[in-house]
Design a protein around this motif. Structure first.
Motif, PDB file in Angstrom:
ATOM      1  N   PHE A 192       0.831  -1.206   0.000  1.00  0.00           N
ATOM      2  CA  PHE A 192       0.000   0.000   0.000  1.00  0.00           C
ATOM      3  C   PHE A 192       0.867   1.258   0.000  1.00  0.00           C
ATOM      4  CE2 PHE A 192      -3.516  -2.814   1.155  1.00  0.00           C
ATOM      5  CZ  PHE A 192      -4.540  -2.259   0.400  1.00  0.00           C
ATOM      6  N   GLY A 193       2.085   1.164   0.537  1.00  0.00           N
ATOM      7  CA  GLY A 193       3.008   2.283   0.427  1.00  0.00           C
ATOM      8  C   GLY A 193       3.401   2.533  -1.021  1.00  0.00           C
ATOM      9  N   LEU A 194       3.666   1.460  -1.765  1.00  0.00           N
ATOM     10  CA  LEU A 194       3.966   1.599  -3.190  1.00  0.00           C
ATOM     11  C   LEU A 194       2.756   2.125  -3.950  1.00  0.00           C
ATOM     12  CD1 LEU A 194       6.002  -1.692  -3.773  1.00  0.00           C
ATOM     13  CD2 LEU A 194       6.876   0.650  -3.866  1.00  0.00           C
ATOM     14  N   TYR A 195       1.570   1.712  -3.520  1.00  0.00           N
ATOM     15  CA  TYR A 195       0.319   2.206  -4.113  1.00  0.00           C
ATOM     16  C   TYR A 195       0.251   3.723  -4.004  1.00  0.00           C
ATOM     17  CZ  TYR A 195      -4.838   2.180  -4.799  1.00  0.00           C
ATOM     18  OH  TYR A 195      -6.125   2.364  -5.244  1.00  0.00           O
ATOM     19  N   ALA A 196       0.624   4.245  -2.829  1.00  0.00           N
ATOM     20  CA  ALA A 196       0.627   5.698  -2.639  1.00  0.00           C
ATOM     21  C   ALA A 196       1.747   6.364  -3.433  1.00  0.00           C
ATOM     22  CB  ALA A 196       0.772   6.028  -1.151  1.00  0.00           C
ATOM     23  N   THR A 197       2.931   5.746  -3.441  1.00  0.00           N
ATOM     24  CA  THR A 197       4.080   6.352  -4.102  1.00  0.00           C
ATOM     25  C   THR A 197       3.903   6.412  -5.612  1.00  0.00           C
ATOM     26  OG1 THR A 197       5.599   5.655  -2.373  1.00  0.00           O
ATOM     27  CG2 THR A 197       6.559   6.115  -4.515  1.00  0.00           C
ATOM     28  N   ILE A 198       3.500   5.304  -6.227  1.00  0.00           N
ATOM     29  CA  ILE A 198       3.313   5.289  -7.677  1.00  0.00           C
ATOM     30  C   ILE A 198       2.162   6.204  -8.067  1.00  0.00           C
ATOM     31  CG2 ILE A 198       2.775   3.820  -9.665  1.00  0.00           C
ATOM     32  CD1 ILE A 198       4.216   1.549  -8.246  1.00  0.00           C
ATOM     33  N   GLY A 199       1.135   6.301  -7.196  1.00  0.00           N
ATOM     34  CA  GLY A 199       0.061   7.251  -7.449  1.00  0.00           C
ATOM     35  C   GLY A 199       0.563   8.677  -7.475  1.00  0.00           C
ATOM     36  N   ARG A 200       1.484   8.998  -6.567  1.00  0.00           N
ATOM     37  CA  ARG A 200       2.075  10.338  -6.545  1.00  0.00           C
ATOM     38  C   ARG A 200       2.883  10.604  -7.810  1.00  0.00           C
ATOM     39  NH1 ARG A 200       0.742  14.948  -3.929  1.00  0.00           N
ATOM     40  NH2 ARG A 200      -0.254  14.383  -1.982  1.00  0.00           N
ATOM     41  N   ALA A 201       3.568   9.570  -8.292  1.00  0.00           N
ATOM     42  CA  ALA A 201       4.403   9.747  -9.478  1.00  0.00           C
ATOM     43  C   ALA A 201       3.572  10.115 -10.702  1.00  0.00           C
ATOM     44  CB  ALA A 201       5.195   8.475  -9.745  1.00  0.00           C
ATOM     45  N   ALA A 202       2.296   9.727 -10.710  1.00  0.00           N
ATOM     46  CA  ALA A 202       1.425  10.017 -11.852  1.00  0.00           C
ATOM     47  C   ALA A 202       0.523  11.214 -11.619  1.00  0.00           C
ATOM     48  CB  ALA A 202       0.568   8.786 -12.170  1.00  0.00           C
ATOM     49  N   SER A 203       0.695  11.906 -10.498  1.00  0.00           N
ATOM     50  CA  SER A 203      -0.267  12.935 -10.120  1.00  0.00           C
ATOM     51  C   SER A 203      -0.191  14.210 -10.953  1.00  0.00           C
ATOM     52  CB  SER A 203      -0.084  13.297  -8.632  1.00  0.00           C
ATOM     53  OG  SER A 203       1.207  13.835  -8.417  1.00  0.00           O
ATOM     54  N   PHE A 204       0.748  14.280 -11.890  1.00  0.00           N
ATOM     55  CA  PHE A 204       0.863  15.469 -12.730  1.00  0.00           C
ATOM     56  C   PHE A 204       0.033  15.356 -14.007  1.00  0.00           C
ATOM     57  CE2 PHE A 204       3.747  12.487 -14.609  1.00  0.00           C
ATOM     58  CZ  PHE A 204       3.707  12.752 -15.959  1.00  0.00           C
ATOM     59  N   ILE A 205      -0.441  14.155 -14.355  1.00  0.00           N
ATOM     60  CA  ILE A 205      -1.001  13.924 -15.689  1.00  0.00           C
ATOM     61  C   ILE A 205      -2.263  14.745 -15.924  1.00  0.00           C
ATOM     62  CG2 ILE A 205      -1.964  12.188 -17.246  1.00  0.00           C
ATOM     63  CD1 ILE A 205      -0.211  10.114 -15.869  1.00  0.00           C
ATOM     64  N   ALA A 206      -3.268  14.595 -15.054  1.00  0.00           N
ATOM     65  CA  ALA A 206      -4.530  15.310 -15.258  1.00  0.00           C
ATOM     66  C   ALA A 206      -4.353  16.825 -15.189  1.00  0.00           C
ATOM     67  CB  ALA A 206      -5.577  14.832 -14.250  1.00  0.00           C
ATOM     68  N   PRO A 207      -3.657  17.374 -14.168  1.00  0.00           N
ATOM     69  CA  PRO A 207      -3.461  18.829 -14.158  1.00  0.00           C
ATOM     70  C   PRO A 207      -2.733  19.339 -15.398  1.00  0.00           C
ATOM     71  CG  PRO A 207      -2.958  17.921 -12.007  1.00  0.00           C
ATOM     72  CD  PRO A 207      -3.134  16.760 -12.932  1.00  0.00           C
ATOM     73  N   PHE A 208      -1.728  18.584 -15.883  1.00  0.00           N
ATOM     74  CA  PHE A 208      -0.981  19.022 -17.060  1.00  0.00           C
ATOM     75  C   PHE A 208      -1.873  19.020 -18.302  1.00  0.00           C
ATOM     76  CE2 PHE A 208       1.597  17.863 -20.798  1.00  0.00           C
ATOM     77  CZ  PHE A 208       2.383  19.006 -20.876  1.00  0.00           C
ATOM     78  N   LEU A 209      -2.622  17.930 -18.515  1.00  0.00           N
ATOM     79  CA  LEU A 209      -3.504  17.871 -19.680  1.00  0.00           C
ATOM     80  C   LEU A 209      -4.597  18.925 -19.599  1.00  0.00           C
ATOM     81  CD1 LEU A 209      -3.878  14.005 -20.201  1.00  0.00           C
ATOM     82  CD2 LEU A 209      -2.544  15.625 -21.566  1.00  0.00           C
ATOM     83  N   LEU A 210      -5.106  19.167 -18.400  1.00  0.00           N
ATOM     84  CA  LEU A 210      -6.117  20.208 -18.226  1.00  0.00           C
ATOM     85  C   LEU A 210      -5.543  21.567 -18.611  1.00  0.00           C
ATOM     86  CD1 LEU A 210      -8.695  20.451 -15.411  1.00  0.00           C
ATOM     87  CD2 LEU A 210      -7.387  22.478 -15.981  1.00  0.00           C
ATOM     88  N   PHE A 211      -4.319  21.835 -18.189  1.00  0.00           N
ATOM     89  CA  PHE A 211      -3.653  23.096 -18.540  1.00  0.00           C
ATOM     90  C   PHE A 211      -3.479  23.208 -20.053  1.00  0.00           C
ATOM     91  CE2 PHE A 211       0.482  24.911 -19.750  1.00  0.00           C
ATOM     92  CZ  PHE A 211       0.258  26.246 -19.423  1.00  0.00           C
ATOM     93  N   VAL A 212      -3.041  22.133 -20.705  1.00  0.00           N
ATOM     94  CA  VAL A 212      -2.789  22.171 -22.147  1.00  0.00           C
ATOM     95  C   VAL A 212      -4.071  22.444 -22.924  1.00  0.00           C
ATOM     96  CG1 VAL A 212      -2.116  20.771 -24.146  1.00  0.00           C
ATOM     97  CG2 VAL A 212      -0.749  20.708 -22.042  1.00  0.00           C
ATOM     98  N   PHE A 213      -5.140  21.711 -22.599  1.00  0.00           N
ATOM     99  CA  PHE A 213      -6.391  21.898 -23.331  1.00  0.00           C
ATOM    100  C   PHE A 213      -7.017  23.262 -23.050  1.00  0.00           C
ATOM    101  CE2 PHE A 213      -6.206  17.279 -23.827  1.00  0.00           C
ATOM    102  CZ  PHE A 213      -6.583  17.153 -25.154  1.00  0.00           C
TER     103      PHE A 213
END
Length: 446
Positions: free
Chosen positions: A382-403
């Motif tokens: 579950f620690g890896l679950y949180a860590t890998i989730g953090r590693a991907a946390s830029f995707i939606a904000p970045f795509l939202l900014f681009v569009f």
């Protein structure tokens, strides 16, 4: 297509400990005080506006410290999870992390509004306290989620997880109502003075007390894993080395588990963006007034609670995979429809439809991971679950900014839709033995 053979998993058939189950669910009911009021809708707004010289400066400082907090979680989560698996003190560690969240929330009382002679120290104080609480909140969730394995079995895990997640959303509605009518609107029913925003700062004290009260049951009666025989003392550097080895091992022998961690990280980023940006998009693109955004937020949290409860039953009957597939697919379709027109009524219908499925996906993702977590590696996983989730946390904000930059504010929603669609596309090929309906009876007989 990733397929993971059925290993010896931590989730087993066991009798229900009702006191432990109720205590565990109540922690989710209490912890949403931070997520809904402090981080999302009320106190963060106070810090970035009233405690800042300008809203722009407030957002800049707040986002910076939240980013630092995110790195902190990514670094600490797997190591603390590995330590928890060795010392087997989940309840104690959950208690310590929860108490830290309570203390940091209560300390927000000292965040005064901005005045030219004061400088920005209270802006930094407020942003730092919320960021620190965020770190400990997510650390607490590692041990909290791992406890799900100890209080459930293959026949009840979806129901228990769904009820707890639904209680969290329901508590969000209650806390938001108390904050608005008890403290904010027209000075609040509690009559707290508005001088130097005492009524707003008092919300932090109330929310800290709320979390503490509802966390006491799990602190006393939450499950505690049996201690593991210690052969050597815990070493931080060795822990990170072992985590790297675990990832390599997952790539070689548990690729299905690694596949799920990556796919879920992507679509969970989209789920987080649904609530994080719903109010902004509603205001900027669909003509919602501030009061309408509040009503929408209340309805969204309520429906998210109902969805989590109902789909928890589906999870137990058919497994978590169909829940995730159906819910994500529906959210993508509703998102595409929503982008097609600026109708306020359509935003209400499609937006609430999307919100009603967020908790279901989050809950079933948690149960899927709990079903496939190897014995003795619950906290680390579950620690890896949180860590890998953090590693991907830029995707939606970045795509939202681009569009938004390329096509306008309303089309920024496409960034969230594409993130969900990408996560869905990554999840579809995944096959993991032991979590489908066909395997449920076999697991229950172990």
């Amino acid at each position: 297509m990733s397929t993971q053979p059925a290993p010896e998993v931590a989730l087993k058939e066991r009798p229900a400990d009702r006191r432990a189950i109720v205590s565990w669910c109540l922690w989710d009911f209490g912890s949403n005080a931070y997520n809904t009021v402090m981080l999302s809708f009320v106190f963060s707004v106070y810090v970035t506006s009233a405690a800042a010289p300008t809203p722009e400066r407030g957002q800049e400082v707040f986002s910076l410290l939240q980013t630092i907090a995110g790195f902190g979680v990514a670094i600490l989560a797997p190591m603390l999870g590995a330590w928890g698996d060795q010392v087997r003190k989940r309840r104690r560690m959950l208690t310590m992390a929860t108490v830290m969240v309570v203390v940091l929330m209560a300390a927000c009382w000292f965040v005064l509004p901005f005045e030219p002679g004061r400088g920005e120290q209270y802006l930094f104080l407020g942003a730092a306290l919320i960021a620190g609480a965020n770190v400990f909140q997510q650390i607490a969730e590692i041990f909290y989620n791992a406890m799900l394995i100890d209080i459930s079995n293959p026949r009840t895990i979806g129901r228990i997880s769904g009820v707890a997640w639904g209680l969290g959303y329901f508590a969000g509605v209650l806390c938001l109502l108390v904050a608005l009518f008890g403290f904010v609107l027209d000075g609040g029913m509690f009559g707290i003075p508005t001088f130097e925003s005492q009524n707003i700062r008092a919300i932090a004290l109330f929310m800290a007390a709320w979390l503490l009260v509802w966390s006491i049951p799990v602190m006393l009666f939450g499950p505690e894993a049996s201690p593991r025989e210690q052969t050597e003392r815990f070493n931080v550097f060795r822990a990170y080395r072992d985590i790297v080895r675990r990832l390599v091992h997952m790539w070689r022998s548990e690729r299905g588990l690694l596949h799920f961690l990556i796919a879920s990280a992507v679509y969970r980023d989209g789920l987080a963006a649904v609530f994080a940006f719903a109010g902004v998009i509603a205001t900027s693109s669909y003509g919602f007034a501030s009061e309408e955004v509040i009503y929408f937020g209340l309805a969204a949290n309520f429906l998210a609670a109902v969805g989590a409860w109902l789909f928890g039953l589906v999870d137990d009957r058919f497994g978590p995979r169909p829940v995730i597939l159906i819910a994500l697919s529906t959210m993508v379709v509703l998102g595409v429809i929503l982008v097609s027109t600026p109708s306020k009524m359509l935003f209400w219908i499609c937006g609430l439809g999307i919100a009603s499925l967020v908790g279901a996906v989050q809950s079933s993702s948690r149960t899927l991971l709990a079903r496939i977590t190897p014995v003795g590696l619950e906290n680390e996983t579950f620690g890896l679950y949180a860590t890998i989730g953090r590693a991907a946390s830029f995707i939606a904000p970045f795509l939202l900014f681009v569009f938004t930059a390329l096509m306008g504010a309303r089309f920024g929603l496409l960034g969230i839709v594409l993130t969900l669609a990408l996560g869905l596309a990554l999840f579809i090929p995944l096959r993991i033995a032991g979590v489908t309906h066909g395997h449920r009876q076999a697991m229950a007989q172990r």
